[in-house]
Scaffold this motif. Structure first.
Motif, PDB file in Angstrom:
ATOM      1  N   ILE A 162      73.793 -13.279  25.833  1.00 34.51           N
ATOM      2  CA  ILE A 162      73.753 -11.859  26.220  1.00 34.51           C
ATOM      3  C   ILE A 162      73.238 -11.021  25.057  1.00 34.51           C
ATOM      4  O   ILE A 162      72.559 -10.026  25.253  1.00 34.51           O
ATOM      5  CB  ILE A 162      75.143 -11.373  26.708  1.00 34.51           C
ATOM      6  N   THR A 163      73.556 -11.433  23.832  1.00 30.72           N
ATOM      7  CA  THR A 163      72.946 -10.898  22.619  1.00 30.72           C
ATOM      8  C   THR A 163      72.600 -12.088  21.734  1.00 30.72           C
ATOM      9  O   THR A 163      72.857 -13.240  22.104  1.00 30.72           O
ATOM     10  CB  THR A 163      73.900  -9.952  21.859  1.00 30.72           C
ATOM     11  N   TRP A 171      81.630 -11.438  25.119  1.00 28.74           N
ATOM     12  CA  TRP A 171      81.029 -10.126  24.869  1.00 28.74           C
ATOM     13  C   TRP A 171      81.550  -9.076  25.846  1.00 28.74           C
ATOM     14  O   TRP A 171      81.755  -7.919  25.467  1.00 28.74           O
ATOM     15  CB  TRP A 171      79.511 -10.255  24.980  1.00 28.74           C
ATOM     16  N   ALA A 172      81.791  -9.465  27.107  1.00 29.64           N
ATOM     17  CA  ALA A 172      82.200  -8.501  28.130  1.00 29.64           C
ATOM     18  C   ALA A 172      83.544  -7.855  27.799  1.00 29.64           C
ATOM     19  O   ALA A 172      83.753  -6.678  28.096  1.00 29.64           O
ATOM     20  CB  ALA A 172      82.274  -9.180  29.499  1.00 29.64           C
ATOM     21  N   ASP A 173      84.467  -8.609  27.195  1.00 25.58           N
ATOM     22  CA  ASP A 173      85.734  -8.036  26.743  1.00 25.58           C
ATOM     23  C   ASP A 173      86.170  -8.743  25.463  1.00 25.58           C
ATOM     24  O   ASP A 173      87.092  -9.570  25.462  1.00 25.58           O
ATOM     25  CB  ASP A 173      86.819  -8.145  27.817  1.00 25.58           C
ATOM     26  N   PRO A 174      85.514  -8.411  24.349  1.00 21.45           N
ATOM     27  CA  PRO A 174      85.834  -9.094  23.093  1.00 21.45           C
ATOM     28  C   PRO A 174      87.246  -8.813  22.604  1.00 21.45           C
ATOM     29  O   PRO A 174      87.864  -9.661  21.948  1.00 21.45           O
ATOM     30  CB  PRO A 174      84.790  -8.544  22.117  1.00 21.45           C
ATOM     31  N   VAL A 265      87.209 -13.644  17.010  1.00 22.67           N
ATOM     32  CA  VAL A 265      86.191 -12.907  17.755  1.00 22.67           C
ATOM     33  C   VAL A 265      85.898 -11.578  17.067  1.00 22.67           C
ATOM     34  O   VAL A 265      86.819 -10.845  16.683  1.00 22.67           O
ATOM     35  CB  VAL A 265      86.646 -12.648  19.204  1.00 22.67           C
ATOM     36  N   GLU A 266      84.620 -11.264  16.933  1.00 23.98           N
ATOM     37  CA  GLU A 266      84.199 -10.004  16.329  1.00 23.98           C
ATOM     38  C   GLU A 266      84.345  -8.856  17.329  1.00 23.98           C
ATOM     39  O   GLU A 266      83.816  -8.927  18.444  1.00 23.98           O
ATOM     40  CB  GLU A 266      82.739 -10.101  15.874  1.00 23.98           C
ATOM     41  N   LEU A 271      76.595  -4.666  16.591  1.00 23.02           N
ATOM     42  CA  LEU A 271      75.512  -5.635  16.477  1.00 23.02           C
ATOM     43  C   LEU A 271      75.969  -7.033  16.851  1.00 23.02           C
ATOM     44  O   LEU A 271      75.272  -7.753  17.565  1.00 23.02           O
ATOM     45  CB  LEU A 271      74.956  -5.637  15.051  1.00 23.02           C
ATOM     46  N   THR A 272      77.161  -7.417  16.389  1.00 28.03           N
ATOM     47  CA  THR A 272      77.644  -8.782  16.623  1.00 28.03           C
ATOM     48  C   THR A 272      78.891  -8.808  17.503  1.00 28.03           C
ATOM     49  O   THR A 272      79.662  -9.762  17.476  1.00 28.03           O
ATOM     50  CB  THR A 272      77.936  -9.501  15.292  1.00 28.03           C
TER      51      THR A 272
END
Length: 319
Positions: A162-163, A171-174, A265-266, A271-272
């Motif tokens: 996704i990135t 990514w959707a809910d980090p 998890v970031e 960006l990340t």
């Protein structure tokens, strides 16, 4: 045969739907509930899609609960371009005959897990971890009471989908993922490093389609959609099959190689956002996370084909 008690938390989504059809067809799984979350498509669609797969499989005995509509703190962000507007690719959606179960997915997850002996109920997580994080917030004992949590999410050597550095489910809910990874529960994690080794080739799709049952035909239809999208959007070739790897591990863990690790998890960087930092330099004796590094792609598809073929007599109608 040993039976494993299981809750599936998902956001169907094409590959989630294939994972559900595999689980519905597997007699070695005691499916206690399906819980759904907003992710690939909104929660109204994921709840309906889970019930569609349940009806196709003839498994109306399994309750389906709708859960979180949005991430813990972020704006919702779907992935309809990879799953179709309704989340099932080219498969025609319909209103299933059996209704939703009453109550919220988070409450159902807590009630089911806490009513069983500690370690008995496994959890397959195929979407964003919002429901799981909310359940752990509401019932602090949940993480220690769960059996293994087998999650699809994250990326290390493969990079993101996704990135540049993040896989969609994380990514959707980090923020939810960060809480679940930090909870101390035992986790087997199927990231892109492993799922990119499980590819839906034309021969593998054709073998499923040849079974000729409603579940097999639905599976083949959704995989053919993914095949087309992989070429149109990703410019790739055969599409990877992500979420069913969680069910495949539960049924046949020898299809995968895992390594003990620590995963964080970031959440602070735009960006990340959602990057999974997988650290192998730990004491294996203390590891609560295990990262899948290898997958037997042909073995996973053989498993799906065999289970769908064996389940043929119980299956229902598409609509």
């Amino acid at each position: 045969m040993t039976t494993r008690s299981l809750i599936i938390d998902c956001d169907p989504g094409v590959d989630d739907a294939v994972g559900l059809l595999l689980a519905f067809a597997a007699p070695g799984l005691e499916l206690l509930a399906i819980t759904t979350v907003g992710g690939n498509v909104p929660v109204e669609a994921t709840a309906r899609n889970a019930r569609i797969m349940r009806q196709i499989a003839g498994r109306e005995d399994v309750p389906v609960y709708a859960g979180a509509e949005r991430p813990l703190v972020r704006e919702p962000a779907g992935a309809g371009e990879f799953h179709g507007l309704e989340g099932t690719g080219d498969l025609t959606v319909f209103e299933p005959g059996a209704p939703m179960a009453q109550g919220h997915a988070v409450d159902a997850m807590i009630a089911i897990v806490m009513s069983r002996p500690a370690g008995e109920v496994a959890l397959s997580v195929m979407g964003p971890m919002t429901n799981v994080a909310l359940a752990m917030r509401k019932e602090p004992r949940l993480a220690a009471h769960l059996g293994c949590v087998v999650a699809m999410g994250g990326a290390r050597s493969e990079g993101g989908n996704i990135t540049a550095s993040a896989e969609f489910n994380i990514w959707a809910d980090p923020d939810a993922a960060a809480e679940v990874f930090a909870s101390g529960c035992e986790m087997i994690v199927m990231g892109l490093d492993a799922t990119h080794q499980v590819r839906a080739t034309e021969d593998r799709i054709a073998a499923i389609e040849a079974i000729g049952t409603p579940a097999a035909e639905a599976t083949a239809s959704m995989l053919r959609f993914s095949h087309r999208i992989e070429r149109e959007i990703v410019r790739g070739e055969d599409p990877p099959l992500h979420d069913p790897c969680t069910v495949a591990w539960l049924l046949k863990p020898e299809l995968f190689t895992t390594r003990p690790c620590r995963i964080e998890v970031e959440t602070a960087s735009d960006l990340t956002r959602g990057h999974t930092a997988v650290e192998f330099r730990i004491d294996p004796a203390t590891a609560r996370h295990h990262w899948a590094t290898k997958a037997d792609g042909q073995g996973v598809f053989d498993l799906i084909t065999a289970k769908l073929k064996a389940a043929a007599p119980q299956q229902g109608a598409v609509g």
